[in-house]
Scaffold this motif. Structure first.
Motif, PDB file in Angstrom:
ATOM      1  N   PHE B 145       0.804  -1.224   0.000  1.00 53.27           N
ATOM      2  CA  PHE B 145       0.000   0.000   0.000  1.00 53.27           C
ATOM      3  C   PHE B 145       0.843   1.283   0.000  1.00 53.27           C
ATOM      4  O   PHE B 145       0.395   2.323   0.472  1.00 53.27           O
ATOM      5  CB  PHE B 145      -0.942   0.028   1.221  1.00 53.27           C
ATOM      6  N   GLY B 146       2.072   1.214  -0.483  1.00 50.35           N
ATOM      7  CA  GLY B 146       2.914   2.412  -0.540  1.00 50.35           C
ATOM      8  C   GLY B 146       3.266   2.960   0.831  1.00 50.35           C
ATOM      9  O   GLY B 146       3.435   4.173   1.008  1.00 50.35           O
ATOM     10  N   LEU B 147       3.382   2.076   1.815  1.00 47.52           N
ATOM     11  CA  LEU B 147       3.648   2.531   3.186  1.00 47.52           C
ATOM     12  C   LEU B 147       5.132   2.466   3.560  1.00 47.52           C
ATOM     13  O   LEU B 147       5.487   2.738   4.711  1.00 47.52           O
ATOM     14  CB  LEU B 147       2.853   1.669   4.178  1.00 47.52           C
ATOM     15  N   ALA B 148       5.987   2.097   2.594  1.00 48.65           N
ATOM     16  CA  ALA B 148       7.388   1.807   2.922  1.00 48.65           C
ATOM     17  C   ALA B 148       8.042   2.890   3.782  1.00 48.65           C
ATOM     18  O   ALA B 148       8.718   2.589   4.765  1.00 48.65           O
ATOM     19  CB  ALA B 148       8.183   1.587   1.645  1.00 48.65           C
ATOM     20  N   ASP B 149       7.802   4.160   3.439  1.00 46.84           N
ATOM     21  CA  ASP B 149       8.506   5.221   4.173  1.00 46.84           C
ATOM     22  C   ASP B 149       7.810   5.590   5.487  1.00 46.84           C
ATOM     23  O   ASP B 149       8.274   6.451   6.223  1.00 46.84           O
ATOM     24  CB  ASP B 149       8.685   6.469   3.293  1.00 46.84           C
ATOM     25  N   ARG B 150       6.706   4.912   5.782  1.00 44.17           N
ATOM     26  CA  ARG B 150       6.019   5.212   7.050  1.00 44.17           C
ATOM     27  C   ARG B 150       6.384   4.205   8.144  1.00 44.17           C
ATOM     28  O   ARG B 150       5.882   4.299   9.251  1.00 44.17           O
ATOM     29  CB  ARG B 150       4.492   5.190   6.853  1.00 44.17           C
ATOM     30  N   ARG B 151       7.235   3.254   7.792  1.00 45.69           N
ATOM     31  CA  ARG B 151       7.614   2.274   8.824  1.00 45.69           C
ATOM     32  C   ARG B 151       8.577   2.920   9.821  1.00 45.69           C
ATOM     33  O   ARG B 151       9.648   3.363   9.455  1.00 45.69           O
ATOM     34  CB  ARG B 151       8.285   1.057   8.177  1.00 45.69           C
ATOM     35  N   PRO B 152       8.206   2.941  11.087  1.00 41.87           N
ATOM     36  CA  PRO B 152       9.083   3.580  12.071  1.00 41.87           C
ATOM     37  C   PRO B 152      10.323   2.719  12.333  1.00 41.87           C
ATOM     38  O   PRO B 152      10.210   1.492  12.404  1.00 41.87           O
ATOM     39  CB  PRO B 152       8.221   3.642  13.340  1.00 41.87           C
ATOM     40  N   PRO B 153      11.489   3.353  12.486  1.00 45.67           N
ATOM     41  CA  PRO B 153      12.697   2.573  12.791  1.00 45.67           C
ATOM     42  C   PRO B 153      12.563   1.774  14.092  1.00 45.67           C
ATOM     43  O   PRO B 153      13.174   0.713  14.229  1.00 45.67           O
ATOM     44  CB  PRO B 153      13.789   3.640  12.932  1.00 45.67           C
ATOM     45  N   ALA B 154      11.735   2.271  14.991  1.00 47.17           N
ATOM     46  CA  ALA B 154      11.561   1.561  16.268  1.00 47.17           C
ATOM     47  C   ALA B 154      10.848   0.222  16.096  1.00 47.17           C
ATOM     48  O   ALA B 154      10.877  -0.622  16.977  1.00 47.17           O
ATOM     49  CB  ALA B 154      10.774   2.438  17.250  1.00 47.17           C
ATOM     50  N   LEU B 155      10.198   0.036  14.934  1.00 47.22           N
ATOM     51  CA  LEU B 155       9.589  -1.264  14.617  1.00 47.22           C
ATOM     52  C   LEU B 155      10.667  -2.107  13.929  1.00 47.22           C
ATOM     53  O   LEU B 155      10.650  -2.308  12.719  1.00 47.22           O
ATOM     54  CB  LEU B 155       8.367  -1.085  13.706  1.00 47.22           C
ATOM     55  N   ALA B 156      11.613  -2.555  14.722  1.00 48.09           N
ATOM     56  CA  ALA B 156      12.759  -3.273  14.159  1.00 48.09           C
ATOM     57  C   ALA B 156      12.428  -4.753  14.006  1.00 48.09           C
ATOM     58  O   ALA B 156      11.676  -5.315  14.808  1.00 48.09           O
ATOM     59  CB  ALA B 156      13.954  -3.107  15.089  1.00 48.09           C
ATOM     60  N   ASP B 157      12.981  -5.346  12.944  1.00 50.85           N
ATOM     61  CA  ASP B 157      12.875  -6.803  12.834  1.00 50.85           C
ATOM     62  C   ASP B 157      13.667  -7.422  13.975  1.00 50.85           C
ATOM     63  O   ASP B 157      14.758  -6.955  14.310  1.00 50.85           O
ATOM     64  CB  ASP B 157      13.465  -7.273  11.504  1.00 50.85           C
ATOM     65  N   LEU B 158      13.131  -8.479  14.531  1.00 48.32           N
ATOM     66  CA  LEU B 158      13.870  -9.135  15.609  1.00 48.32           C
ATOM     67  C   LEU B 158      14.987  -9.975  14.998  1.00 48.32           C
ATOM     68  O   LEU B 158      14.766 -10.666  14.009  1.00 48.32           O
ATOM     69  CB  LEU B 158      12.940 -10.028  16.435  1.00 48.32           C
ATOM     70  N   PRO B 159      16.174  -9.907  15.566  1.00 49.96           N
ATOM     71  CA  PRO B 159      17.253 -10.768  15.065  1.00 49.96           C
ATOM     72  C   PRO B 159      16.987 -12.206  15.478  1.00 49.96           C
ATOM     73  O   PRO B 159      16.105 -12.468  16.292  1.00 49.96           O
ATOM     74  CB  PRO B 159      18.485 -10.219  15.780  1.00 49.96           C
ATOM     75  N   LYS B 160      17.751 -13.131  14.932  1.00 51.24           N
ATOM     76  CA  LYS B 160      17.638 -14.511  15.400  1.00 51.24           C
ATOM     77  C   LYS B 160      18.431 -14.625  16.701  1.00 51.24           C
ATOM     78  O   LYS B 160      19.619 -14.343  16.736  1.00 51.24           O
ATOM     79  CB  LYS B 160      18.204 -15.486  14.364  1.00 51.24           C
ATOM     80  N   PHE B 161      17.732 -14.982  17.750  1.00 53.47           N
ATOM     81  CA  PHE B 161      18.406 -15.137  19.041  1.00 53.47           C
ATOM     82  C   PHE B 161      18.874 -16.583  19.201  1.00 53.47           C
ATOM     83  O   PHE B 161      18.253 -17.491  18.658  1.00 53.47           O
ATOM     84  CB  PHE B 161      17.436 -14.780  20.182  1.00 53.47           C
ATOM     85  N   PRO B 162      19.946 -16.785  19.959  1.00 48.29           N
ATOM     86  CA  PRO B 162      20.394 -18.167  20.190  1.00 48.29           C
ATOM     87  C   PRO B 162      19.244 -19.006  20.775  1.00 48.29           C
ATOM     88  O   PRO B 162      18.520 -18.525  21.647  1.00 48.29           O
ATOM     89  CB  PRO B 162      21.520 -18.008  21.226  1.00 48.29           C
ATOM     90  N   GLY B 163      19.095 -20.202  20.281  1.00 48.36           N
ATOM     91  CA  GLY B 163      18.069 -21.092  20.822  1.00 48.36           C
ATOM     92  C   GLY B 163      16.703 -20.951  20.171  1.00 48.36           C
ATOM     93  O   GLY B 163      15.819 -21.770  20.401  1.00 48.36           O
TER      94      GLY B 163
END
Lengths: 378, 417
Positions: B145-163
């Motif tokens: 929906f053309g929202l790419a530039d509205r994604r806040p940086p604080a909504l970060a993808d979670l990294p892969k955590f051990p386990g």
């Protein structure tokens, strides 16, 4: 037995109904008087256009060169009473209890096609409510379709049965799915007879205590699971054809209403959602997608016939239905080599994510489809 | 001893009447009666009342934690922005009705006989049960929906955590709805009806039922226990602590640029399905169990302390104790608002209880909340021997619906910025 009739006749039927309802009866029959019906290759003359409600007698004479069939039919083409196979030069007397309302007498020379028709006005109290010609045309069109499907299925089932009876495992497997398509397209009509469906389309888990397992799925298990054809299977194949011929004969008398058509369309999607998406329908053959496609096609046919009425009452709904039917069709096309092919991917090769995608598309269509009946009767 | 002579109905007595499930429900209702108020009161409503749907923040975050959860993540199925916006408006309207204890649309009966009723009906006659419905937008929504530039940086993808052993079919989602209520049927009814309104536009990707709240946002109430039998989340943020909420939970206007200003008043949600190895945990000695958590099992007091709410002396705990590692003092003050629930989805194919914690945490910035905390826990926590993270999702939870004309996500989908 009727051969396949072209679908285009549905439109003709609608036009004929409108034209006929405009003319007025010139000759009336008194109570107890028989109506003379003179059937010929291109004619169907009747001695009366109006008759009191109660017992109606048709004195039929076939003056044509081919065997004919004469029927009293409702405006939506449901048969009130009929006599098949009246040979050239022979006579037959048909009697039936007929309630007040508008009917037609249909002569079908050669026992096929829409036939030649005359209006029959049955007078008396307790007249049925005002009819909607557009909905009558929709029901007549659907009945035509259901009949076509039955007519086309019988020879395909015979091919299947012959292969089973010849002990030809490969040929039988090949003929299995095609023999089911017409049934799957019009399942709600077939199911309305009650007794045929349990005989031909019961799955192993659907058996009741003491019920003998017969029909397609029993044979499916022999062909794919047991991988051998026994003497019992050969008998079952013959029974299947007999039962399907029974279905074929009875389609014309099925109670079909605009509401039952709309609900039937929804039920076909229910079938997909509960049986096909899960792979339960053809658990041995994995031909579920062929049945899936048949269900969707049958639902779409019912919808297209009802659409002129539904669109007037709820155009947002028909817009959504058009969109969702197209989306599901497009998705299903991914699973077959060409648009006219019914050679669908075996369902055991369809992965979890793909099944989820199919399920979502079915829900997207079934939800608005559940509102079609209301849009038709509004 | 006659059980009836006790102050209130004991669990054992209740179980004697009609099985554990019924008994727990009855106990919960009993507790609610004592707290109940007439009319909606978001801060202190009892178990029967309605929680106000409108407000600067969405309900279901600082709201006192209800007893039951049905959480659903959805995939978007439409490519039509207008159609999706209409869905958000339709959902808002339905949520406004359901949180007030009313059926959706034209109700569950009395309409056209030929049409299926708008509402599915199973919540008829039930109280609003403090139902809250909270909506969030996943990172993948911003690819549409053309929202790419509205994604806040604080909504970060979670990294892969051990386990991590994440199951794709329990992970992610373009959007989510958190339904919390004191009556499970009310929560399930809400998700079911929103899913129904959404067919064709969105499809449920996964969903999770939760039963025993594992955190409390009302400090005076007894801290609930998780399925390991321990009190956890003792120092959670309370719904009344406005300063802590502003500091750790609510997104402030100063947090981002104009492109993410639509999140002002919102929060970020991390959801994790944490499976517990119940059987092996139950075989661990009491000493080990208490060491793993850093608390005693009975009172919930930190190691060396007498009472649950006594300030912990972290250095008295084992270095890998859960409380020590998760405590704000060990994490530069990182604080998140926890709102998780226990779950039991029957048993797995090996006869083991498929149970654990459905962890839900709200924070002002995922990069400064869950991510650093979980990096530390996943690397060192003694609890890791007994748990496994099997599902994961992160969502931007927009601000509240202000009034009867407002709708979920309006600021995100409005033209400006």
């Amino acid at each position: 037995m009727r051969a396949a009739r072209p679908i285009a006749i549905a439109a003709t039927a609608a036009a004929a109904l409108t034209a006929l309802s405009a003319c007025t009866a010139k000759s009336d029959a008194k109570g107890g008087d028989a109506i003379q019906v003179t059937a010929a290759d291109t004619r169907c003359d009747t001695s009366a256009k109006s008759v009191p409600a109660g017992q109606v007698t048709l004195k039929i004479e076939n003056k044509g060169s081919r065997a004919t069939e004469v029927e009293i039919v409702f405006p939506d083409d449901r048969i009130v009473s009929e006599k098949e196979n009246i040979g050239p030069g022979t006579k037959y007397t048909l009697t039936a209890e007929v309630k007040a309302g508008s009917y037609e007498i249909a002569c079908r020379p050669g026992m096929k096609g829409h036939g030649v028709r005359q209006k029959l006005d049955v007078t008396g109290s307790g007249r049925s409510t005002k009819r909607n010609p557009a909905l009558d045309a929709a029901v007549a069109g659907y009945r035509e379709y259901a009949q076509d499907q039955a007519d086309e299925t019988v020879p395909l089932a015979e091919t299947f049965a012959k292969a089973v009876q010849a002990g030809d495992l490969d040929a039988a497997k090949k003929a299995y799915a095609p023999s089911r398509l017409g049934w799957e397209r019009t399942e709600p009509v077939a199911e309305s007879f009650g007794d045929i469906d349990p005989k031909v389309d019961t799955r192993e888990d659907g058996l009741e205590d003491g019920q003998k397992w017969t029909g397609w799925h029993r044979l499916e298990k022999s062909l794919w699971q047991d991988k051998k054809i026994g003497a019992g299977d050969k008998k079952l194949a013959a029974e299947l054809v007999t039962d399907l011929k029974d279905w074929q004969r009875r389609v014309g008398k099925a109670e079909i209403t605009p509401t039952s058509m709309a609900n039937g369309a929804k039920e076909l999607l229910d079938e997909v959602a509960t049986g096909k998406v899960t792979g339960e329908e053809d658990r041995y053959a994995h031909t579920d997608l062929v049945d899936f496609k048949g269900n969707v096609e049958g639902a779409q046919k019912a919808y297209e016939l009802l659409k002129p009425v539904a669109a007037k009452n709820d155009s947002a709904l028909t817009g959504e239905l058009d969109k969702q039917f197209a989306a599901l069709d497009k998705l299903l096309d991914k699973y077959r080599p060409a648009k006219d092919s019914y050679d669908f991917v075996s369902y055991d090769k369809v992965g979890k994510d793909q099944r989820k995608e199919l399920s979502d598309a079915v829900n997207a269509l079934a939800e608005p489809l559940s509102k079609l009946a209301a849009a038709v009767v509004k | 001893m006659n059980e009836n002579e006790r102050g209130g109905p004991s669990r054992r007595a209740l179980i004697g009447w009609g099985g554990a499930g019924l008994a727990l429900g009855a106990a919960a209702a009993g507790g609610g009666v004592a707290l109940s108020h007439d009319g909606p009161s978001p801060a202190s409503a009892g178990s029967g009342g309605a929680v106000e749907f409108h407000g600067p923040h969405q309900a279901g975050i600082a709201t006192p934690v209800q007893d039951r959860l049905h959480f659903a993540a959805f995939d978007v199925k439409t490519e039509d922005r207008a159609e999706f916006v209409q869905l958000l408006k339709d959902w808002t309207a339905a949520a406004r009705l359901m949180t007030a204890g009313k059926p959706v649309g034209e109700g569950a009966y009395g309409g056209l006989a030929e049409a299926p009723p708008d509402d599915t009906g199973e919540a008829l006659g039930l109280s609003p049960s403090r139902l809250t419905l909270t909506v969030g937008f996943g990172p993948s929504l911003f690819e549409r929906f053309g929202l790419a530039d509205r994604r806040p940086p604080a909504l970060a993808d979670l990294p892969k955590f051990p386990g991590d052993n994440l199951d794709k079919s329990r992970t992610g989602g373009d959007l989510c709805v958190q339904a919390c209520a004191d009556d499970p049927q009310v929560a399930v009814h809400a998700i079911r009806n929103l899913a129904r309104v959404g067919f064709g536009k969105v499809a449920v990707r996964w969903s999770q039922l939760g039963f025993g709240k594992t955190s409390s946002t009302t400090p005076d109430a007894q801290t609930p226990r998780n399925l390991m039998g321990f009190k956890d989340g003792t120092r959670n943020i309370a719904g009344t602590e406005t300063a802590r909420l502003d500091k750790h939970v609510w997104v402030s206007a100063s947090d981002g640029d104009a492109k993410s200003a639509w999140m002002t008043g919102g929060s970020y949600l991390v959801a994790r399905r944490i499976r517990m190895n119940i059987e092996t945990w139950d075989r661990a000695s009491l000493q080990e169990q208490e060491d793993v958590f850093g608390r005693d099992k009975g009172e919930g007091a930190p190691v060396g302390k007498a009472k649950e709410h006594d300030a912990p002396f972290l250095k008295a705990m084992k270095p890998d104790a859960h409380v020590r590692l998760a405590h704000p003092d060990s994490n530069d003050g990182i604080t998140i608002l926890r709102r998780g629930y226990s779950f039991t989805d029957g048993t797995d194919g090996l006869g083991r209880l498929d149970a654990g914690l459905f962890f839900l945490a709200y924070q002002r910035d995922v990069r400064e909340g869950f991510i650093p905390l979980q990096r530390r826990l996943s690397a060192h926590d003694a609890l890791n021997e007994y748990i496994q993270h099997v599902g994961s999702a992160v969502f931007a939870v927009p601000p509240g619906v202000r009034d009867s004309h407002d709708w979920w996500g309006r600021a995100l989908f409005s033209k400006e910025a």
